[in-house]
Scaffold this motif. Sequence first.
Motif, mmCIF file in Angstrom:
data_model
loop_
_atom_site.group_PDB
_atom_site.id
_atom_site.type_symbol
_atom_site.label_atom_id
_atom_site.label_comp_id
_atom_site.label_asym_id
_atom_site.label_seq_id
_atom_site.Cartn_x
_atom_site.Cartn_y
_atom_site.Cartn_z
ATOM 1 N N GLY A 80 0.807 -1.213 0.000
ATOM 2 C CA GLY A 80 0.000 0.000 0.000
ATOM 3 C C GLY A 80 0.841 1.263 0.000
ATOM 4 O O GLY A 80 2.065 1.243 0.078
ATOM 5 N N GLU A 81 0.124 2.391 -0.121
ATOM 6 C CA GLU A 81 0.773 3.697 -0.121
ATOM 7 C C GLU A 81 0.432 4.423 1.176
ATOM 8 O O GLU A 81 -0.704 4.383 1.648
ATOM 9 C CB GLU A 81 0.302 4.518 -1.318
ATOM 10 C CG GLU A 81 0.677 3.905 -2.666
ATOM 11 C CD GLU A 81 0.209 4.769 -3.833
ATOM 12 O OE1 GLU A 81 -0.490 5.781 -3.555
ATOM 13 O OE2 GLU A 81 0.529 4.442 -4.986
ATOM 14 N N SER A 82 1.431 5.094 1.717
ATOM 15 C CA SER A 82 1.232 5.787 2.983
ATOM 16 C C SER A 82 1.580 7.265 2.844
ATOM 17 O O SER A 82 2.382 7.656 1.996
ATOM 18 C CB SER A 82 2.081 5.158 4.083
ATOM 19 O OG SER A 82 3.458 5.286 3.786
ATOM 20 N N VAL A 83 0.949 8.065 3.692
ATOM 21 C CA VAL A 83 1.241 9.497 3.785
ATOM 22 C C VAL A 83 1.490 9.805 5.259
ATOM 23 O O VAL A 83 0.676 9.456 6.117
ATOM 24 C CB VAL A 83 0.062 10.351 3.264
ATOM 25 C CG1 VAL A 83 0.359 11.834 3.478
ATOM 26 C CG2 VAL A 83 -0.194 10.057 1.794
ATOM 27 N N GLN A 84 2.613 10.422 5.546
ATOM 28 C CA GLN A 84 2.972 10.704 6.934
ATOM 29 C C GLN A 84 3.393 12.162 7.086
ATOM 30 O O GLN A 84 4.191 12.679 6.305
ATOM 31 C CB GLN A 84 4.112 9.790 7.396
ATOM 32 C CG GLN A 84 4.514 9.996 8.844
ATOM 33 C CD GLN A 84 5.544 8.996 9.314
ATOM 34 O OE1 GLN A 84 5.876 8.053 8.591
ATOM 35 N NE2 GLN A 84 6.065 9.181 10.518
#
Length: 406
Positions: free
Chosen positions: A274-278
Amino acid sequence: MKKIFALIISITVICSALSARNFFSGRFFEIKVGTGLGLSNNLIAGNDIFQKDLVIDLKKLADECPDGGMNLIANATPGVEVNLNISKLHIGLSAGAELYGKFNIGKDLFDFAGYGNQIGETIDLSFTAETDMFAYSQLDLGWDVRKFKLHIKPALFVPILSTRGNGGTVSVTNGADGSIHAAVDVNTDVYSPIDLEHAQSYFNQITSSGNILNSPLFAGYGFDLGAYLALPFSKSLSLDFDVRIPLAPGHIYKKSTITSHYSYDAKFSEISKGESVQENPTFSGYQDADLTIHRPLKFNVYLDKNLLGTLFNAHAGGGFGIRHPFADDAQFYPEYYVGLTLSLIDLFKLGVSTQYTDQVFIHQLGTTFSLRFVQVDLGVSTQSSNFKKSFEGAGVGAYAYMTVGF
Protein backbone atom coordinates in the motif's frame (compact mmCIF):
# COMPACT_ATOMS: atom_id res chain seq x y z
CA MET A 1 57.14 -17.12 66.56
CA LYS A 2 56.11 -13.49 67.06
CA LYS A 3 55.44 -13.16 63.30
CA ILE A 4 53.26 -16.27 63.33
CA PHE A 5 51.35 -14.99 66.37
CA ALA A 6 50.85 -11.57 64.71
CA LEU A 7 49.62 -13.28 61.52
CA ILE A 8 47.10 -15.36 63.51
CA ILE A 9 45.83 -12.23 65.28
CA SER A 10 45.49 -10.37 61.96
CA ILE A 11 43.58 -13.23 60.34
CA THR A 12 41.29 -13.47 63.37
CA VAL A 13 40.51 -9.74 63.23
CA ILE A 14 39.80 -9.86 59.51
CA CYS A 15 37.55 -12.91 59.81
CA SER A 16 35.69 -11.31 62.71
CA ALA A 17 35.13 -8.17 60.64
CA LEU A 18 33.99 -10.15 57.64
CA SER A 19 31.53 -12.15 59.70
CA ALA A 20 30.03 -9.01 61.27
CA ARG A 21 26.68 -8.09 59.79
CA ASN A 22 26.66 -5.01 57.54
CA PHE A 23 30.44 -5.00 57.06
CA PHE A 24 29.98 -5.05 53.29
CA SER A 25 27.08 -2.57 53.17
CA GLY A 26 27.52 -0.43 56.31
CA ARG A 27 29.43 2.42 54.68
CA PHE A 28 30.18 5.73 56.39
CA PHE A 29 29.95 7.67 53.10
CA GLU A 30 28.56 6.54 49.76
CA ILE A 31 27.43 7.71 46.33
CA LYS A 32 24.80 5.71 44.45
CA VAL A 33 23.75 6.10 40.80
CA GLY A 34 21.41 4.09 38.60
CA THR A 35 17.95 3.69 37.21
CA GLY A 36 14.90 1.48 37.04
CA LEU A 37 12.99 0.91 33.77
CA GLY A 38 9.78 -0.82 32.78
CA LEU A 39 7.73 -1.33 29.62
CA SER A 40 4.61 -3.50 29.37
CA ASN A 41 1.24 -4.05 27.74
CA ASN A 42 -1.88 -5.95 28.81
CA LEU A 43 -2.65 -7.94 25.65
CA ILE A 44 0.29 -9.27 23.62
CA ALA A 45 2.53 -11.78 25.40
CA GLY A 46 6.13 -12.51 24.55
CA ASN A 47 5.37 -15.97 23.17
CA ASP A 48 2.91 -14.37 20.73
CA ILE A 49 5.83 -12.57 19.05
CA PHE A 50 9.05 -14.52 19.64
CA GLN A 51 8.33 -17.48 17.41
CA LYS A 52 10.30 -19.10 14.62
CA ASP A 53 7.34 -18.74 12.27
CA LEU A 54 5.37 -15.72 13.43
CA VAL A 55 1.61 -16.18 13.15
CA ILE A 56 -0.61 -13.54 14.76
CA ASP A 57 -4.11 -14.77 15.59
CA LEU A 58 -6.15 -11.58 15.17
CA LYS A 59 -9.39 -13.19 16.33
CA LYS A 60 -7.68 -14.39 19.50
CA LEU A 61 -6.39 -10.87 20.19
CA ALA A 62 -9.88 -9.46 19.64
CA ASP A 63 -11.41 -11.99 22.03
CA GLU A 64 -8.75 -11.43 24.72
CA CYS A 65 -8.66 -7.65 24.49
CA PRO A 66 -10.18 -6.13 27.67
CA ASP A 67 -13.25 -3.92 27.36
CA GLY A 68 -11.06 -0.93 28.24
CA GLY A 69 -8.74 -1.68 25.33
CA MET A 70 -5.03 -2.34 25.13
CA ASN A 71 -2.64 -0.25 27.18
CA LEU A 72 1.09 0.33 27.00
CA ILE A 73 2.77 1.50 30.21
CA ALA A 74 6.31 2.84 30.51
CA ASN A 75 8.19 4.08 33.54
CA ALA A 76 11.71 5.17 34.41
CA THR A 77 13.37 6.38 37.63
CA PRO A 78 16.98 7.54 37.05
CA GLY A 79 18.63 9.06 40.08
CA VAL A 80 21.74 9.77 42.14
CA GLU A 81 22.16 9.64 45.94
CA VAL A 82 24.79 10.85 48.40
CA ASN A 83 24.55 9.32 51.88
CA LEU A 84 26.38 9.93 55.15
CA ASN A 85 25.99 7.55 58.09
CA ILE A 86 27.29 8.69 61.48
CA SER A 87 26.56 6.25 64.28
CA LYS A 88 22.74 6.27 64.55
CA LEU A 89 22.30 9.33 62.29
CA HIS A 90 21.68 9.14 58.54
CA ILE A 91 21.87 12.13 56.19
CA GLY A 92 21.09 11.65 52.52
CA LEU A 93 20.58 13.85 49.49
CA SER A 94 19.13 12.51 46.25
CA ALA A 95 18.09 13.92 42.90
CA GLY A 96 16.56 12.37 39.84
CA ALA A 97 13.53 12.06 37.62
CA GLU A 98 10.29 10.07 37.59
CA LEU A 99 8.58 9.21 34.31
CA TYR A 100 5.22 7.46 33.92
CA GLY A 101 3.44 7.07 30.60
CA LYS A 102 0.26 5.18 29.70
CA PHE A 103 -1.01 4.81 26.12
CA ASN A 104 -4.44 3.23 25.57
CA ILE A 105 -5.96 1.89 22.33
CA GLY A 106 -9.68 1.14 22.12
CA LYS A 107 -11.01 -2.44 21.81
CA ASP A 108 -12.88 -1.59 18.60
CA LEU A 109 -9.62 -1.58 16.64
CA PHE A 110 -8.89 -5.19 17.62
CA ASP A 111 -12.49 -6.23 16.92
CA PHE A 112 -12.06 -4.81 13.41
CA ALA A 113 -8.71 -6.57 12.93
CA GLY A 114 -10.15 -9.89 14.10
CA TYR A 115 -13.63 -9.84 12.58
CA GLY A 116 -13.65 -6.99 10.07
CA ASN A 117 -16.61 -4.71 9.37
CA GLN A 118 -19.27 -4.16 6.73
CA ILE A 119 -18.39 -2.89 3.27
CA GLY A 120 -18.27 0.91 3.22
CA GLU A 121 -18.60 1.16 7.01
CA THR A 122 -16.13 3.46 8.75
CA ILE A 123 -14.89 2.63 12.23
CA ASP A 124 -13.84 5.61 14.30
CA LEU A 125 -12.19 5.21 17.67
CA SER A 126 -9.95 7.21 19.95
CA PHE A 127 -6.71 6.52 21.76
CA THR A 128 -5.43 8.28 24.84
CA ALA A 129 -2.00 9.22 26.15
CA GLU A 130 -1.37 10.00 29.81
CA THR A 131 2.14 11.10 30.80
CA ASP A 132 3.74 12.65 33.88
CA MET A 133 7.41 13.55 34.20
CA PHE A 134 8.95 15.07 37.33
CA ALA A 135 12.41 16.14 38.41
CA TYR A 136 13.03 16.10 42.15
CA SER A 137 15.54 16.76 44.94
CA GLN A 138 15.07 15.05 48.28
CA LEU A 139 16.65 15.26 51.72
CA ASP A 140 16.66 12.12 53.89
CA LEU A 141 17.18 12.54 57.65
CA GLY A 142 17.20 9.30 59.63
CA TRP A 143 17.58 8.46 63.31
CA ASP A 144 17.80 5.25 65.30
CA VAL A 145 15.92 6.27 68.44
CA ARG A 146 15.86 3.63 71.17
CA LYS A 147 13.83 0.80 69.67
CA PHE A 148 12.63 2.38 66.43
CA LYS A 149 14.05 3.87 63.26
CA LEU A 150 12.63 7.05 61.71
CA HIS A 151 13.39 8.72 58.38
CA ILE A 152 11.94 12.09 57.31
CA LYS A 153 12.15 12.83 53.57
CA PRO A 154 11.16 16.35 52.46
CA ALA A 155 11.34 16.79 48.68
CA LEU A 156 11.09 19.57 46.13
CA PHE A 157 9.81 18.49 42.71
CA VAL A 158 9.28 20.17 39.37
CA PRO A 159 6.70 18.95 36.81
CA ILE A 160 8.49 18.73 33.45
CA LEU A 161 5.77 17.32 31.19
CA SER A 162 2.16 16.21 31.47
CA THR A 163 -0.54 14.99 29.11
CA ARG A 164 -3.95 14.44 30.61
CA GLY A 165 -5.90 11.75 28.81
CA ASN A 166 -6.33 12.95 25.22
CA GLY A 167 -4.45 11.45 22.31
CA GLY A 168 -6.12 11.28 18.92
CA THR A 169 -8.31 9.18 16.64
CA VAL A 170 -8.07 6.17 14.32
CA SER A 171 -10.44 5.60 11.41
CA VAL A 172 -10.68 2.49 9.18
CA THR A 173 -12.87 1.99 6.10
CA ASN A 174 -13.44 -1.09 3.91
CA GLY A 175 -14.16 -0.35 0.26
CA ALA A 176 -16.47 -2.33 -2.01
CA ASP A 177 -13.51 -2.93 -4.36
CA GLY A 178 -11.53 -4.76 -1.69
CA SER A 179 -9.57 -1.73 -0.59
CA ILE A 180 -8.82 -0.51 2.92
CA HIS A 181 -8.18 3.01 4.12
CA ALA A 182 -6.71 3.65 7.57
CA ALA A 183 -5.81 6.99 9.12
CA VAL A 184 -4.32 8.06 12.42
CA ASP A 185 -4.66 11.65 13.61
CA VAL A 186 -2.72 12.73 16.68
CA ASN A 187 -4.17 15.66 18.63
CA THR A 188 -2.66 15.80 22.10
CA ASP A 189 -2.58 18.66 24.59
CA VAL A 190 0.79 18.86 26.30
CA TYR A 191 1.60 20.87 29.41
CA SER A 192 5.22 21.92 29.84
CA PRO A 193 7.15 24.83 31.35
CA ILE A 194 8.93 25.63 28.06
CA ASP A 195 8.32 25.88 24.31
CA LEU A 196 8.74 22.24 23.22
CA GLU A 197 9.23 23.14 19.57
CA HIS A 198 12.47 24.93 20.46
CA ALA A 199 13.45 22.80 23.46
CA GLN A 200 16.92 21.96 22.14
CA SER A 201 18.00 25.58 21.72
CA TYR A 202 16.48 26.38 25.12
CA PHE A 203 18.56 23.73 26.89
CA ASN A 204 21.67 24.82 24.97
CA GLN A 205 21.22 28.33 26.38
CA ILE A 206 20.86 26.95 29.91
CA THR A 207 23.96 24.79 29.55
CA SER A 208 26.07 27.65 28.24
CA SER A 209 24.90 30.16 30.86
CA GLY A 210 24.74 27.78 33.84
CA ASN A 211 21.68 29.66 35.10
CA ILE A 212 19.32 26.69 35.28
CA LEU A 213 17.83 27.50 38.70
CA ASN A 214 16.48 30.82 37.44
CA SER A 215 14.99 29.33 34.29
CA PRO A 216 11.23 28.88 33.67
CA LEU A 217 11.83 25.14 34.03
CA PHE A 218 12.02 25.58 37.81
CA ALA A 219 9.32 28.24 38.19
CA GLY A 220 6.56 25.84 39.22
CA TYR A 221 8.15 23.65 41.88
CA GLY A 222 6.03 21.78 44.45
CA PHE A 223 6.70 20.14 47.79
CA ASP A 224 5.88 16.79 49.39
CA LEU A 225 6.95 14.96 52.51
CA GLY A 226 7.94 11.33 52.77
CA ALA A 227 8.50 9.30 55.93
CA TYR A 228 9.67 5.83 56.88
CA LEU A 229 9.14 4.31 60.33
CA ALA A 230 10.32 0.88 61.55
CA LEU A 231 8.82 -0.39 64.81
CA PRO A 232 10.56 -3.59 65.97
CA PHE A 233 8.63 -6.19 67.95
CA SER A 234 11.83 -8.19 68.43
CA LYS A 235 15.33 -8.44 66.96
CA SER A 236 13.93 -10.31 63.96
CA LEU A 237 10.45 -8.81 63.41
CA SER A 238 9.39 -5.24 62.73
CA LEU A 239 6.42 -3.29 61.39
CA ASP A 240 7.40 -0.75 58.73
CA PHE A 241 5.46 2.28 57.49
CA ASP A 242 6.34 4.08 54.24
CA VAL A 243 4.35 7.16 53.20
CA ARG A 244 4.55 10.14 50.84
CA ILE A 245 2.19 13.03 51.54
CA PRO A 246 1.60 15.81 48.97
CA LEU A 247 1.74 19.27 50.54
CA ALA A 248 2.16 21.96 47.85
CA PRO A 249 1.42 21.21 44.18
CA GLY A 250 3.74 21.92 41.30
CA HIS A 251 2.60 24.22 38.48
CA ILE A 252 2.95 24.13 34.71
CA TYR A 253 2.29 27.46 33.02
CA LYS A 254 2.38 26.57 29.31
CA LYS A 255 0.08 24.46 27.14
CA SER A 256 0.54 23.41 23.51
CA THR A 257 -0.98 20.91 21.08
CA ILE A 258 0.89 18.20 19.17
CA THR A 259 -0.73 17.31 15.85
CA SER A 260 0.26 14.72 13.27
CA HIS A 261 -1.38 12.64 10.53
CA TYR A 262 -0.67 9.24 9.04
CA SER A 263 -2.76 7.41 6.43
CA TYR A 264 -2.46 4.12 4.56
CA ASP A 265 -4.34 2.87 1.47
CA ALA A 266 -4.06 -0.63 0.06
CA LYS A 267 -5.87 -3.58 -1.46
CA PHE A 268 -6.60 -6.46 0.92
CA SER A 269 -4.95 -8.81 -1.56
CA GLU A 270 -1.78 -6.67 -1.56
CA ILE A 271 -1.84 -5.26 1.96
CA SER A 272 1.95 -4.95 2.16
CA LYS A 273 2.17 -2.90 -1.05
CA GLY A 274 0.00 0.00 0.00
CA GLU A 275 0.77 3.70 -0.12
CA SER A 276 1.23 5.79 2.98
CA VAL A 277 1.24 9.50 3.79
CA GLN A 278 2.97 10.70 6.93
CA GLU A 279 3.21 14.17 8.43
CA ASN A 280 5.85 15.08 11.00
CA PRO A 281 4.52 16.13 14.41
CA THR A 282 3.98 19.87 14.81
CA PHE A 283 3.54 22.01 17.93
CA SER A 284 0.88 24.69 17.85
CA GLY A 285 -1.61 26.60 19.97
CA TYR A 286 0.83 27.77 22.64
CA GLN A 287 -1.03 29.50 25.42
CA ASP A 288 -0.69 30.38 29.07
CA ALA A 289 -2.08 27.86 31.53
CA ASP A 290 -1.85 26.89 35.18
CA LEU A 291 -1.98 23.14 35.64
CA THR A 292 -1.49 22.13 39.28
CA ILE A 293 -0.09 18.66 39.80
CA HIS A 294 1.25 16.50 42.64
CA ARG A 295 3.42 13.43 42.60
CA PRO A 296 1.42 10.31 43.58
CA LEU A 297 0.34 9.99 47.20
CA LYS A 298 1.63 6.77 48.80
CA PHE A 299 0.82 4.85 51.98
CA ASN A 300 2.14 1.34 52.64
CA VAL A 301 2.59 -0.90 55.70
CA TYR A 302 4.92 -3.92 55.76
CA LEU A 303 6.01 -6.71 58.08
CA ASP A 304 9.76 -7.34 57.97
CA LYS A 305 10.95 -10.71 59.35
CA ASN A 306 14.43 -12.27 59.55
CA LEU A 307 14.52 -16.06 59.27
CA LEU A 308 17.30 -18.45 60.34
CA GLY A 309 19.18 -15.63 61.97
CA THR A 310 19.90 -13.14 59.21
CA LEU A 311 20.21 -15.69 56.39
CA PHE A 312 16.75 -14.90 54.99
CA ASN A 313 14.57 -11.81 55.13
CA ALA A 314 10.84 -11.84 54.36
CA HIS A 315 9.12 -8.55 53.54
CA ALA A 316 5.38 -8.36 52.88
CA GLY A 317 2.61 -5.79 53.05
CA GLY A 318 0.57 -3.34 51.08
CA GLY A 319 -1.33 -0.10 50.96
CA PHE A 320 -2.49 2.28 48.26
CA GLY A 321 -1.50 5.07 45.91
CA ILE A 322 -3.37 8.00 44.39
CA ARG A 323 -2.20 9.45 41.09
CA HIS A 324 -3.08 13.12 40.63
CA PRO A 325 -4.33 13.51 44.23
CA PHE A 326 -6.77 16.37 44.90
CA ALA A 327 -7.52 16.66 41.15
CA ASP A 328 -10.72 15.86 39.23
CA ASP A 329 -8.97 12.95 37.48
CA ALA A 330 -7.51 11.42 40.66
CA GLN A 331 -6.92 7.66 40.36
CA PHE A 332 -6.94 5.46 43.47
CA TYR A 333 -5.27 2.05 43.27
CA PRO A 334 -4.19 -0.61 45.80
CA GLU A 335 -0.61 -1.79 46.15
CA TYR A 336 1.05 -4.87 47.65
CA TYR A 337 4.51 -6.42 47.94
CA VAL A 338 5.73 -9.91 48.92
CA GLY A 339 9.44 -10.71 48.79
CA LEU A 340 12.11 -13.07 50.16
CA THR A 341 15.84 -12.30 50.20
CA LEU A 342 18.82 -14.59 50.83
CA SER A 343 21.72 -12.68 52.41
CA LEU A 344 25.26 -14.01 52.85
CA ILE A 345 26.72 -11.51 55.39
CA ASP A 346 25.71 -8.76 52.93
CA LEU A 347 28.46 -9.88 50.54
CA PHE A 348 25.84 -11.42 48.24
CA LYS A 349 22.06 -11.13 48.21
CA LEU A 350 19.49 -12.84 46.04
CA GLY A 351 15.88 -11.74 46.20
CA VAL A 352 12.59 -12.71 44.58
CA SER A 353 9.40 -10.68 44.86
CA THR A 354 5.95 -10.13 43.45
CA GLN A 355 4.15 -6.81 43.73
CA TYR A 356 1.46 -4.55 42.36
CA THR A 357 2.87 -1.02 42.17
CA ASP A 358 1.64 2.01 40.20
CA GLN A 359 -1.03 -0.16 38.55
CA VAL A 360 1.47 -2.73 37.24
CA PHE A 361 1.98 -6.35 38.36
CA ILE A 362 5.73 -7.01 38.69
CA HIS A 363 7.54 -10.31 39.34
CA GLN A 364 11.19 -9.59 40.01
CA LEU A 365 14.53 -11.31 40.56
CA GLY A 366 17.28 -9.15 42.03
CA THR A 367 20.89 -9.55 43.15
CA THR A 368 23.36 -7.51 45.19
CA PHE A 369 27.16 -7.89 45.09
CA SER A 370 29.05 -5.90 47.71
CA LEU A 371 32.75 -5.58 48.47
CA ARG A 372 32.09 -2.76 50.91
CA PHE A 373 33.79 -0.10 48.81
CA VAL A 374 31.82 -1.05 45.68
CA GLN A 375 28.30 -2.44 45.49
CA VAL A 376 26.29 -3.43 42.42
CA ASP A 377 22.52 -4.04 42.45
CA LEU A 378 20.96 -5.68 39.39
CA GLY A 379 17.45 -6.95 38.74
CA VAL A 380 15.06 -8.05 36.01
CA SER A 381 11.30 -8.54 36.01
CA THR A 382 8.28 -9.54 33.99
CA GLN A 383 5.35 -7.16 34.29
CA SER A 384 1.96 -6.07 32.96
CA SER A 385 -1.18 -4.28 34.12
CA ASN A 386 -2.95 -7.62 33.49
CA PHE A 387 -2.14 -10.22 36.18
CA LYS A 388 -2.20 -13.22 33.84
CA LYS A 389 -0.16 -11.48 31.15
CA SER A 390 2.44 -10.44 33.72
CA PHE A 391 3.52 -14.12 33.84
CA GLU A 392 3.56 -14.47 30.04
CA GLY A 393 6.21 -11.90 29.12
CA ALA A 394 3.86 -9.08 28.13
CA GLY A 395 6.34 -6.65 29.63
CA VAL A 396 9.85 -6.46 30.99
CA GLY A 397 11.64 -4.34 33.53
CA ALA A 398 15.15 -3.95 34.87
CA TYR A 399 17.17 -1.95 37.34
CA ALA A 400 20.88 -1.31 37.76
CA TYR A 401 22.57 0.67 40.54
CA MET A 402 26.19 1.14 41.54
CA THR A 403 27.29 2.36 44.96
CA VAL A 404 30.81 3.42 45.89
CA GLY A 405 31.97 4.56 49.32
CA PHE A 406 33.85 3.61 52.44
